[in-house]
Design a protein around this motif. Structure first.
Motif, PDB file in Angstrom:
ATOM      1  N   ILE A 129       0.825  -1.196  -0.036  1.00 28.43           N
ATOM      2  CA  ILE A 129      -0.072   0.056   0.167  1.00 28.43           C
ATOM      3  C   ILE A 129       0.940   1.390  -0.244  1.00 28.43           C
ATOM      4  N   ALA A 130       1.964   1.229   0.520  1.00 32.80           N
ATOM      5  CA  ALA A 130       2.742   2.444   1.007  1.00 32.80           C
ATOM      6  C   ALA A 130       3.794   2.574  -0.368  1.00 32.80           C
ATOM      7  N   GLU A 131       3.750   1.870  -1.251  1.00 38.23           N
ATOM      8  CA  GLU A 131       4.790   1.779  -2.441  1.00 38.23           C
ATOM      9  C   GLU A 131       4.366   3.223  -3.391  1.00 38.23           C
ATOM     10  N   PRO A 132       3.510   3.464  -3.735  1.00 38.14           N
ATOM     11  CA  PRO A 132       3.144   4.749  -4.500  1.00 38.14           C
ATOM     12  C   PRO A 132       3.499   6.063  -3.656  1.00 38.14           C
ATOM     13  N   LEU A 133       3.326   5.818  -2.351  1.00 34.05           N
ATOM     14  CA  LEU A 133       3.715   7.073  -1.537  1.00 34.05           C
ATOM     15  C   LEU A 133       5.136   7.213  -1.337  1.00 34.05           C
ATOM     16  N   ILE A 134       6.033   6.142  -1.108  1.00 33.73           N
ATOM     17  CA  ILE A 134       7.337   6.196  -1.155  1.00 33.73           C
ATOM     18  C   ILE A 134       8.006   6.526  -2.164  1.00 33.73           C
ATOM     19  N   ALA A 135       7.392   6.031  -3.335  1.00 30.79           N
ATOM     20  CA  ALA A 135       8.024   6.238  -4.658  1.00 30.79           C
ATOM     21  C   ALA A 135       7.914   7.708  -5.118  1.00 30.79           C
ATOM     22  N   ASN A 136       6.958   8.439  -4.517  1.00 33.85           N
ATOM     23  CA  ASN A 136       6.583   9.777  -5.078  1.00 33.85           C
ATOM     24  C   ASN A 136       6.765  10.963  -4.391  1.00 33.85           C
ATOM     25  N   ARG A 137       6.723  10.487  -2.928  1.00 39.67           N
ATOM     26  CA  ARG A 137       7.030  11.806  -2.077  1.00 39.67           C
ATOM     27  C   ARG A 137       8.033  11.385  -0.799  1.00 39.67           C
ATOM     28  N   GLN A 138       8.733  12.444  -0.313  1.00 39.39           N
ATOM     29  CA  GLN A 138       9.387  12.233   0.685  1.00 39.39           C
ATOM     30  C   GLN A 138       8.579  12.478   2.095  1.00 39.39           C
ATOM     31  N   VAL A 139       8.487  11.418   2.619  1.00 37.91           N
ATOM     32  CA  VAL A 139       7.546  11.083   3.709  1.00 37.91           C
ATOM     33  C   VAL A 139       8.595  10.520   4.736  1.00 37.91           C
ATOM     34  N   ALA A 140       8.113  10.707   6.026  1.00 33.63           N
ATOM     35  CA  ALA A 140       8.956   9.969   7.176  1.00 33.63           C
ATOM     36  C   ALA A 140       8.109   8.627   7.520  1.00 33.63           C
ATOM     37  N   ALA A 141       8.684   7.590   8.005  1.00 31.58           N
ATOM     38  CA  ALA A 141       8.231   6.274   8.314  1.00 31.58           C
ATOM     39  C   ALA A 141       6.893   6.588   9.247  1.00 31.58           C
ATOM     40  N   VAL A 142       6.871   7.434   9.914  1.00 32.75           N
ATOM     41  CA  VAL A 142       5.558   7.430  10.902  1.00 32.75           C
ATOM     42  C   VAL A 142       4.564   7.939  10.066  1.00 32.75           C
ATOM     43  N   GLU A 143       4.842   8.994   9.131  1.00 37.35           N
ATOM     44  CA  GLU A 143       3.591   9.181   8.648  1.00 37.35           C
ATOM     45  C   GLU A 143       3.278   8.249   7.303  1.00 37.35           C
ATOM     46  N   ALA A 164      -0.564   6.982   7.317  1.00 34.83           N
ATOM     47  CA  ALA A 164      -1.209   6.934   6.141  1.00 34.83           C
ATOM     48  C   ALA A 164      -1.645   5.437   5.556  1.00 34.83           C
ATOM     49  N   VAL A 165      -0.912   4.489   5.902  1.00 34.47           N
ATOM     50  CA  VAL A 165      -1.499   3.073   5.546  1.00 34.47           C
ATOM     51  C   VAL A 165      -2.444   2.709   6.315  1.00 34.47           C
ATOM     52  N   ALA A 166      -2.486   2.926   7.501  1.00 38.07           N
ATOM     53  CA  ALA A 166      -3.605   2.488   8.596  1.00 38.07           C
ATOM     54  C   ALA A 166      -4.772   3.174   8.289  1.00 38.07           C
ATOM     55  N   GLN A 225     -11.012  -9.197  -0.316  1.00 34.33           N
ATOM     56  CA  GLN A 225     -10.000  -8.444   0.610  1.00 34.33           C
ATOM     57  C   GLN A 225      -8.701  -8.198  -0.122  1.00 34.33           C
ATOM     58  N   ARG A 226      -8.173  -8.707  -1.091  1.00 36.37           N
ATOM     59  CA  ARG A 226      -6.975  -8.473  -1.969  1.00 36.37           C
ATOM     60  C   ARG A 226      -7.459  -7.270  -2.866  1.00 36.37           C
ATOM     61  N   GLN A 227      -8.769  -7.446  -3.320  1.00 31.04           N
ATOM     62  CA  GLN A 227      -9.082  -6.454  -4.074  1.00 31.04           C
ATOM     63  C   GLN A 227      -9.098  -4.997  -3.343  1.00 31.04           C
ATOM     64  N   ARG A 228      -9.629  -5.216  -2.049  1.00 27.50           N
ATOM     65  CA  ARG A 228      -9.391  -3.855  -1.155  1.00 27.50           C
ATOM     66  C   ARG A 228      -8.233  -3.405  -0.951  1.00 27.50           C
ATOM     67  N   ILE A 229      -7.267  -4.177  -0.793  1.00 22.12           N
ATOM     68  CA  ILE A 229      -5.796  -3.937  -0.787  1.00 22.12           C
ATOM     69  C   ILE A 229      -5.295  -2.943  -1.982  1.00 22.12           C
ATOM     70  N   ALA A 230      -5.830  -3.622  -3.135  1.00 17.29           N
ATOM     71  CA  ALA A 230      -5.501  -2.877  -4.309  1.00 17.29           C
ATOM     72  C   ALA A 230      -6.054  -1.685  -4.275  1.00 17.29           C
ATOM     73  N   ILE A 231      -7.418  -1.327  -4.051  1.00 19.15           N
ATOM     74  CA  ILE A 231      -8.067  -0.216  -3.833  1.00 19.15           C
ATOM     75  C   ILE A 231      -7.166   0.894  -3.101  1.00 19.15           C
ATOM     76  N   ALA A 232      -6.926   0.297  -1.769  1.00 25.49           N
ATOM     77  CA  ALA A 232      -6.261   1.122  -0.797  1.00 25.49           C
ATOM     78  C   ALA A 232      -4.824   1.564  -1.403  1.00 25.49           C
ATOM     79  N   ALA A 246       2.804   3.335 -10.214  1.00 27.28           N
ATOM     80  CA  ALA A 246       3.129   4.221  -8.979  1.00 27.28           C
ATOM     81  C   ALA A 246       4.420   5.112  -9.093  1.00 27.28           C
ATOM     82  N   ASN A 247       5.055   4.920 -10.485  1.00 27.42           N
ATOM     83  CA  ASN A 247       6.258   5.696 -10.918  1.00 27.42           C
ATOM     84  C   ASN A 247       7.460   5.121 -10.113  1.00 27.42           C
ATOM     85  N   CYS A 248       7.595   4.060  -9.686  1.00 29.36           N
ATOM     86  CA  CYS A 248       8.873   3.383  -9.207  1.00 29.36           C
ATOM     87  C   CYS A 248       9.715   3.183 -10.617  1.00 29.36           C
ATOM     88  N   SER A 249      11.013   3.402 -10.161  1.00 30.46           N
ATOM     89  CA  SER A 249      12.013   3.402 -10.941  1.00 30.46           C
ATOM     90  C   SER A 249      12.220   1.841 -11.886  1.00 30.46           C
TER      91      SER A 249
END
Lengths: 330, 279
Positions: free
Chosen positions: A117-131, A135-137, A161-168, B177-180
């Motif tokens: 779930i966090a992958e798009p967030l980490i790939a695009n924005r600089q965010v701290a682990a806590v955030e 965000a995931v929760a 449930q998997r489709q819900r994960i994909a939507i999340a 998701a724009n991963c490299s």
């Protein structure tokens, strides 16, 4: 154009077959998507419907920039994105996310749910682990998953449930447009309604616009404000969903919607049966592409590509029958 | 350690491999004799439990009277070096080449796969003789040969796996998701290749020992008086009729190690697959 979040002009994808080195054959061109136009209003759902092989998924891939269009434009917020790179592409991708058909292949089996779930967030924005964790929760809660399950693996979940994960995952960046490529086709009928309801709730809650691709006419009729019907790489009919469902104009749409199961088993189904197979996109018929299977075929159909005729309600269809009628009435 | 985890621990492969690893790392600490000291008064002594055996030479002696057990222990080091350096380096090169070829396709794929084809068309022994004459024999030759021979097997298998993995939905979604490409290869492709790598690795380890023995056998590998299992077999084959113990114990050591690595590979593959991990 500002009321349209996404519009597509003359979008085309031709796959050129490799020429055989030995046989010296002529290179064939598969016209997977051949000059389609549509526009998606902000906050609405546009349904793309058609048989398998008609170019729906290729269209989705081009919109997601997984395939480069051969020609045409994709306008997001009025800006061209079909050739965006670098930070423009990043901007586009943070606004457009996708949910795919198969919830088994769309989640990496070796990653835990929170990383997925966090992958798009980490790939695009600089965010701290806590955030990220928050965000995931939060997004797991929004799609109806228990946030305590964040450290589990995808195989511990059911298809729904998997489709819900994909939507999340698609939702975590707060995109404005979601491309839903057959989001419920792989699910049990009992789960489908839950996922569709979830998608509609999310649309209201976050003001999302959806491009919904499906071959399930009931799903399309239920979810969409507008429908575009594709046949062999072209849009044959497009317009408000209610009108198209109630009164389809193009013979292909008529045949397609007559194949819906009636709501009541005694309900008379006047099925229009089409004969033959879809012609090969390598060698599509001249003139109207549907003429080889059309019950109302006329001599002109083989010669002239039918122009698009627009009805007062905004419904547009490409058929000589309609252009004749409008010629007679005018 | 609970009974459950005790039961699931890979006892058999660990027990098979532990002696090899311990001997390879700390052999000189427990040689009964110096493995290179010649004792011409006691050539071809049978193992201790046979008539004529000497209790101080537990597994007997070779044709120069050197203690066979000590030479086996010394040989484990070569085995370990060959396995770790040769196969691991070959795996790293082959897996990287295969992943890049399979994922990017196009001319990179063509280039890598044509190099693999060229390599595959040269017989292994010919290649090792070539490398042997270039490097002049010894451990370097063996390790270089094993890297040269084995990377291509990895590259070909891993390319095929990557071709199928790159079409998965999660790879497309990672792009959305724009991963490299680097992130996708590292996080989505590589972990899912793990099972294949593990199986291939354990099979290759066995083959590497055999290649090592073969190179040593034709005289381009480990040079006497140093010791290696392949050398023991090569020397011992002349005495097979009269002193069967010289090649036999080295052969058993190779069998044990190969079996151990294969079993360990199977166990690792299952243990590290989240789908098979029991709750």
């Amino acid at each position: 154009m500002s009321q349209h979040i996404l519009s597509v002009e003359n979008l085309t994808k031709h796959y050129v077959q490799k020429r055989s080195f030995v046989l010296r054959t002529q290179p064939g061109v598969v016209k997977a998507v051949d000059g389609i136009d549509f526009a998606l209003p902000v906050g609405a759902t546009l349904g793309l419907v058609g048989e398998s092989g008609c170019g729906k998924s290729t269209t989705a891939k081009m919109l997601l920039r997984l395939e480069d269009p051969s020609a045409g434009k994709i306008l997001f917020d009025g800006r061209e994105v079909q050739a965006a790179t670098g930070s423009d592409l990043r901007d586009y991708r943070t606004n457009v996310q996708a949910v795919f058909q198969d919830p088994y292949s769309s989640l990496n089996p070796r990653m835990r749910v929170d990383s997925i779930i966090a992958e798009p967030l980490i790939a695009n924005r600089q965010v701290a682990a806590v955030e990220v964790r928050d965000a995931v929760a939060q997004v797991m809660g929004v799609v109806g998953l228990n946030p305590d399950w964040a450290r589990r693996f995808p195989h511990e979940f059911s298809g729904g449930q998997r489709q819900r994960i994909a939507i999340a995952r698609a939702l975590v960046l707060r995109p404005r447009l979601m491309v839903l490529d057959e989001p419920v086709s792989a699910l049990d009928v009992s789960i489908r309604a839950q996922i569709l309801n979830l998608l509609m709730d999310l649309q209201d809650q976050f003001g999302l616009s959806y491009l919904l691709i499906s071959h399930d006419l009931d799903v399309i009729a239920e979810m969409c404000a507008e429908i575009a019907v594709m046949y062999l790489g072209q849009i044959v009919e497009i317009g408000p969903a209610r009108d198209i469902v109630a009164n389809p104009r193009h013979p292909y749409t008529q045949a397609l919607f007559s194949a819906r199961l009636p709501a009541h088993p005694d309900g008379a189904a006047n099925r229009i049966r089409l004969s033959g197979e879809i012609p090969s996109p390598l060698d599509p018929p001249s003139g109207c592409r549907f003429r080889t299977r059309c019950p109302h075929v006329m001599p002109i159909c083989a010669e002239v590509l039918p122009p698009e005729s627009e009805l007062p309600n905004g419904q547009r269809a490409s058929c000589h029958l309609l252009s004749e009628q409008s010629a007679l009435s005018s | 350690m609970t009974w459950q985890s005790f039961r699931r621990f890979p006892w058999i492969p660990v027990l098979l491999l532990a002696p090899v690893v311990i001997c390879g790392l700390a052999g000189p600490l427990f040689y009964p004799h110096d493995p290179t000291v010649v004792n011409l008064l006691a050539p071809r002594k049978p193992p201790a439990w046979l008539p004529g055996g000497d209790p101080s030479f537990l597994l007997g002696t070779d044709h120069f009277g050197r203690d066979l057990l000590s030479r086996l222990i010394e040989g484990a080091r070569v085995t370990l070096m060959v396995a770790v350096l040769g196969v691991v380096v070959a795996a790293v090169i082959g897996i990287s080449a295969g992943m890049v070829a399979g994922y990017f396709g196009g001319w990179i794929d063509n280039l890598v796969m044509r190099i693999v084809d060229v390599k595959m068309s040269i017989p292994t022994i010919l290649l090792t003789i070539l490398i042997g004459s270039a490097f002049g024999g010894g451990l370097v030759t063996i390790i270089a040969s094993i890297i040269f021979v084995f990377w291509a097997d990895y590259a070909r298998v891993i390319r095929g796996e990557t071709l199928s993995l790159r079409e998965r939905g999660y790879v497309a979604l990672a792009k959305v998701a724009n991963c490299s490409s680097f992130t996708i290869l590292l996080r989505h492709i590589l972990p899912n290749l793990f099972a294949t790598c593990m199986v291939l690795f354990s099979l290759q380890l066995g083959r590497a020992l055999i290649v090592e023995a073969a190179i040593t056998f034709i005289g381009l590998g480990i040079q006497p008086p140093a010791s290696a299992w392949g050398l023991l077999i090569a020397e011992g084959r002349n005495y097979l009729a009269t002193a069967w113990w010289i090649p036999t114990f080295a052969g058993l050591a190779i069998t044990m190690t190969v079996l151990g690595t294969n079993l360990l590979g199977d166990w690792l593959r299952d243990a590290l697959d989240p789908k098979l991990r029991q709750l």
